[in-house]
Design an enzyme around this catalytic site. Sequence first.
Site, mmCIF file in Angstrom:
data_model
loop_
_atom_site.group_PDB
_atom_site.id
_atom_site.type_symbol
_atom_site.label_atom_id
_atom_site.label_comp_id
_atom_site.label_asym_id
_atom_site.label_seq_id
_atom_site.Cartn_x
_atom_site.Cartn_y
_atom_site.Cartn_z
ATOM 1 N NE ARG A 8 -3.526 -2.160 2.904
ATOM 2 C CZ ARG A 8 -3.261 -3.275 3.590
ATOM 3 N NH1 ARG A 8 -2.074 -3.429 4.176
ATOM 4 N NH2 ARG A 8 -4.168 -4.234 3.699
ATOM 5 C CE LYS B 76 -6.290 -0.743 4.785
ATOM 6 N NZ LYS B 76 -7.610 -1.057 4.188
ATOM 7 C CG HIS C 176 -4.504 0.414 -3.807
ATOM 8 N ND1 HIS C 176 -3.879 0.412 -2.573
ATOM 9 C CD2 HIS C 176 -5.427 -0.572 -3.758
ATOM 10 C CE1 HIS C 176 -4.426 -0.520 -1.819
ATOM 11 N NE2 HIS C 176 -5.353 -1.136 -2.505
ATOM 12 N NE ARG D 19 -2.893 -3.812 -1.027
ATOM 13 C CZ ARG D 19 -2.401 -4.585 -0.073
ATOM 14 N NH1 ARG D 19 -1.091 -4.771 0.029
ATOM 15 N NH2 ARG D 19 -3.199 -5.198 0.786
ATOM 16 C CG HIS E 214 -6.019 -8.901 1.642
ATOM 17 N ND1 HIS E 214 -6.129 -9.317 0.336
ATOM 18 C CD2 HIS E 214 -5.868 -7.546 1.581
ATOM 19 C CE1 HIS E 214 -6.054 -8.287 -0.475
ATOM 20 N NE2 HIS E 214 -5.894 -7.193 0.260
ATOM 21 C CE1 TYR F 75 -6.018 -7.007 -6.418
ATOM 22 C CE2 TYR F 75 -6.322 -8.099 -4.321
ATOM 23 C CZ TYR F 75 -6.103 -6.959 -5.049
ATOM 24 O OH TYR F 75 -5.970 -5.759 -4.411
#
Length: 301
Positions: free
Chosen positions: A149, A173, A245, A248, A271, A280
């Site tokens: 990110r 995150k 992004h 990514r 994730h 994806y």
Amino acid sequence: MVWKDCIEGFSNYLKLEKGVAENTLKAYKNDINKLSNYLSVSSQVKSPLRVTKTDLDKFIQSLNEIEVATATQARIISSINNFFEYLIYDGSIKENPASLLESPRLSRKLPEPLSIEEIDLIIDKIDCETKHGIRNKAMIETMYACGLRVSELITLRLSDLNFDEDYITVIGKGNKERIVPIGSRAQKYISEYITNVRSQLASHPEHRDTLFLNNRGKGLSRTMVFYIIKDLAQLADIQKSISPHTFRHSFATHLIEGGANLRAVQEMLGHESITTTEIYTHLDRQYLSETLAMFHPHANK
């Protein structure tokens, strides 16, 4: 209890108890401030402890009337729900008035990745005769090589690099740490940047360990990275909507197209849920559909 005190307590709770990232924290506070401002103008509700579901329904209706995007509405509702859950945790209220709020149905927008050729075109447009060019090439190679990110890229530290073992440490995150492998090509350009550019910069005391720096020896902003990539995409004459992004997205899509294990990709992307990573796989499904349509004798009859 007034809104200001509750929001401040909520902010401290998220930061200290939940380890919420700074950008997420700002988004939560902005969302609750929107609710506070709306109620202070449109109703007699002066305390967050007296808010009802009816008040919240009217607030959500006001968002619809000014055509706030569905995704933004969903985020605001989530913020409100977390805010009132905090007030229960704090002992200020007994029931959450937001518990029955319905989030708008979100359409899952599939990311549009760059092809390998398009990524190469962008990188080829970087002027590596300049200090900025050497840095920018190292940044883009790192984003694409590791699926970072933009927030992870600009906070990457020298001490996060472990090239002897071919990995970097990434703070994602919620301040969650993960280990991401890094290929020799990205390592080469990072090393070149460190040797020829970064070592010549007088870094700001707060950024002595920050990998990518601006001319003033401070870390880069998300906006600056965005504009660097936009300019390069324009030079490469790429018509797709592109942002940091995008690299990514491309990292994940190219790995899955190549047959990578979904769980491994999930781990590298950081994730929490495998369903987030599954987005994806859309190109694989598209390819299979096209193959069926082209070669199966009954596909188009």
